[in-house]
Design an enzyme around this catalytic site. Structure first.
Site, PDB file in Angstrom:
ATOM      1  N   CYS A  51      -4.932  35.737 -61.051  1.00 11.16           N
ATOM      2  CA  CYS A  51      -3.885  34.726 -61.240  1.00 11.16           C
ATOM      3  C   CYS A  51      -4.192  33.776 -62.389  1.00 11.16           C
ATOM      4  CB  CYS A  51      -3.696  33.926 -59.955  1.00 11.16           C
ATOM      5  SG  CYS A  51      -3.747  34.905 -58.444  1.00 11.16           S
ATOM      6  N   SER A 486       1.687  32.832 -45.879  1.00 16.37           N
ATOM      7  CA  SER A 486       1.725  33.266 -47.267  1.00 16.37           C
ATOM      8  C   SER A 486       3.174  33.485 -47.686  1.00 16.37           C
ATOM      9  CB  SER A 486       0.944  34.577 -47.413  1.00 16.37           C
ATOM     10  OG  SER A 486       1.256  35.219 -48.622  1.00 16.37           O
TER      11      SER A 486
END
Length: 570
Positions: A51, A486
């Site tokens: 990321c 999530s």
């Protein structure tokens, strides 16, 4: 145009500041550099995850843009915690806490060195609200650029993301997949740099920041490996200098109208429930009035347009190819759903930015039209009831029809789900029960003491929710928790139950076998317990001993607010 009075003059100008100049010259800055506006490049680069892994190179392009526009960039770093790596472990407790540390550390570095403006670079999901919270606290000319989405993986002809890996773990534990097959998908699901590829939390918050206007429209959505990302970073560097010249600051941009635009975008794209938590936190930091009920009201009046994972067909890079977030916002704006008069970091209004955005024909229907939406109701609802007096969050995108989620005014509205509680005091115990096949169709899995203070850190439950999906129970059970989910979670999963258990919320009173009702049309989450019985049980309840007695985790547990207020520490 002349540049307004600058903070950096205080620290760098005059004979008495020779010491400061000497220190900066030691690392390569010249007198000419130090006469220019000093721009902090707040980087969340870290080597552990895709990321944020590429943000060191992206920062170089931002610095080029700053120099081109007459500024001197100074890069500094902060932390990030990978949800995908820490998921299902004690380490996940650090994730939400990292949002506060990101904000605190950027604020401290900028205040300590009196920079004139800031460009923040974000990647993994907590770094997006964390960086923007810092920009709001500082209220200097500044903006945020997201590093971009990862490319999708390919497995046996399918497009896959990290979500599929976690669901395959569930299938493996249920005896439905071999270890070699699990390893095969593990090796291809994340093919390079960039944040998780569906409309999970990172891409959800990236969407929201474009809709708010603190990121330039269309730049966040450029995938991490797309060559256009480099020019987007240079443009960001040039833009911060324009913000300084025009003296435009984050609190002029992040207004209530802008946050409403962000909630519209969240609802229209079926985004992560974490968006509720983070937008509440941003509103509080900006001094903007925002209540958890606003999300339900706005979502109920917003069509669901984008067909994105975790529940839909497409990934974030597919959305980019058809026009990205500008396409979503144009369709909302043209139908009258957005405030067009909000200010953006370009100095132009959102309406001007949307009208000039380049979008493509969307023949695949990645983004539906407002007249032919996936659902007439957006992707989120807020429930209350005797188990969640302060509220809780449910993602309905891809799970319920518009008719099921809309209030119909009938007191006899049919409950969406009703079942006996299986109560667990931590995520690990719930996961173990799923592995041992102790969870059956019709159960309501309750996971408590995982809230902001109770965890501490409000862990996401992707390991548990994916295990249920992998075991074939995803649409046969319900789950409620004072923790989080999530962005990759889908199904009847209710999170952020408030007040949380450690604070004596009603979830602390539940016992195995208590009947729990999820009533979506009436926005209720209730146990079949009288007020007197709940009061009696809570009178006997004693909070468990805190997990941490010292350090950052203990400090956070003492300071953090309710999830219904954004779980902020200040």
């Amino acid at each position: 145009m002349s540049i307004p009075v600058r903070n950096s003059r205080t620290i760098l100008e005059g004979p008495n500041r020779a010491g400061a100049r000497a220190m900066m010259k030691a690392v390569g800055f010249t007198d000419e550099d130090l006469r220019k506006p000093i721009i902090g490049i707040a980087n969340t680069w870290i080597e552990i995850m895709p990321c944020n892994y590429h943000l060191d190179k992206l920062a170089e392009r931002v610095k080029e843009g700053v120099r081109e526009a007459g500024g001197t960039p100074v890069e500094f770093n902060t932390i990030s915690v990978s949800d995908g790596i820490s998921m299902g472990t004690e380490g996940m407790k650090a994730s939400l806490i990292s949002r506060e540390v990101v904000a605190d550390s950027i604020e401290l570095c900028v205040r300590g060195h009196l920079f004139d403006g800031v460009v923040a670079l974000s990647g993994c999901d907590k770094t997006i609200p964390g960086t923007v919270m810092a920009l709001l606290r500082l209220n200097l000319p500044s903006l945020m650029l997201y590093g971009g989405t990862i490319a999708p993986g390919k497995w046996r002809g399918r497009t896959v993301t990290i979500q599929d890996v976690y669901e395959c773990i569930g299938a493996y534990n249920a005896g439905k997949m071999s270890e070699s097959d699990l390893r095969e998908i593990e090796n291809v699901a994340c093919p390079g740099v960039g944040a998780c590829g569906g409309q999970f939390t990172a891409n959800t918050m990236s969407t929201c920041m474009e809709a708010i206007g603190i990121s330039p429209l269309g730049l966040n959505g450029i995938p991490a490996v797309d060559p256009a990302k480099d020019e987007a970073a240079r443009r960001t560097g040039r833009l911060v200098m324009e913000l300084i010249r025009r003296n435009i600051r984050p609190k002029q941009i992040i207004t209530r109208k802008a946050i409403v635009n962000a909630i519209r975008a969240l609802a229209a794209t079926g985004g992560s429930t974490n968006g509720v938590l983070h937008l509440l936190a941003l509103a509080r930091t900006a001094g903007v009035r925002l209540d958890i009920e606003d999300f339900d009201r706005i979502s109920a009046a917003t069509p669901l347009l984008a067909d994105l994972k975790p529940w839909g067909k497409f990934v974030a890079s597919d959305l980019y190819t058809v026009g990205g977030i500008p396409l979503v916002l144009r369709r909302l704006f043209d139908a009258g759903f957005l405030h067009g008069d909000t200010l953006t970091v370009t100095g132009r209004t959102m309406a001007d930015e949307i009208r000039d955005a380049q979008v493509s024909m969307d023949e695949r229907k990645v983004v539906h039209s407002v007249t032919d939406p996936i659902s007439r109701h957006g992707g989120l609802v807020i429930l209350k009831g005797n188990l969640a007096p302060e509220g809780c969050v449910l993602k309905v995108a891809g799970h319920f029809s518009a008719e099921e989620v809309q209030r119909n005014g009938k007191k006899s509205a049919k409950p969406t789900f009703r079942g006996p509680a299986k109560v667990f005091d931590c995520e690990e115990d719930a996961f173990a029960a799923i592995r041992k096949k102790r969870i059956k169709a019709g159960d309501v899995v309750v996971i408590r003491y995982e809230g902001p203070a109770g965890g501490p850190g409000m862990r996401e439950m992707l390991q548990v929710t994916a295990a249920l999906v992998g075991a074939g129970l995803g649409d046969k059970v319900a789950l409620m928790t004072d923790g989080r989910f999530s962005g990759a979670t889908h199904g009847l999963m209710v999170g952020h139950v408030s007040p949380e258990a450690i604070k004596g919320g009603p979830i602390a009173a539940l016992k195995n076998g208590d009947l729990i009702t999820f009533d979506i049309p009436r926005r209720r989450l209730d146990a079949d317990l009288t007020a007197a019985e709940l009061k009696r049980r809570l009178a006997k309840w004693k909070p468990p001993k805190p997990c941490y007695q010292s350090g950052v985790m203990a400090k956070y547990a003492q300071l953090v607010s309710s999830a219904s207020e954004g779980a902020v520490t200040g």
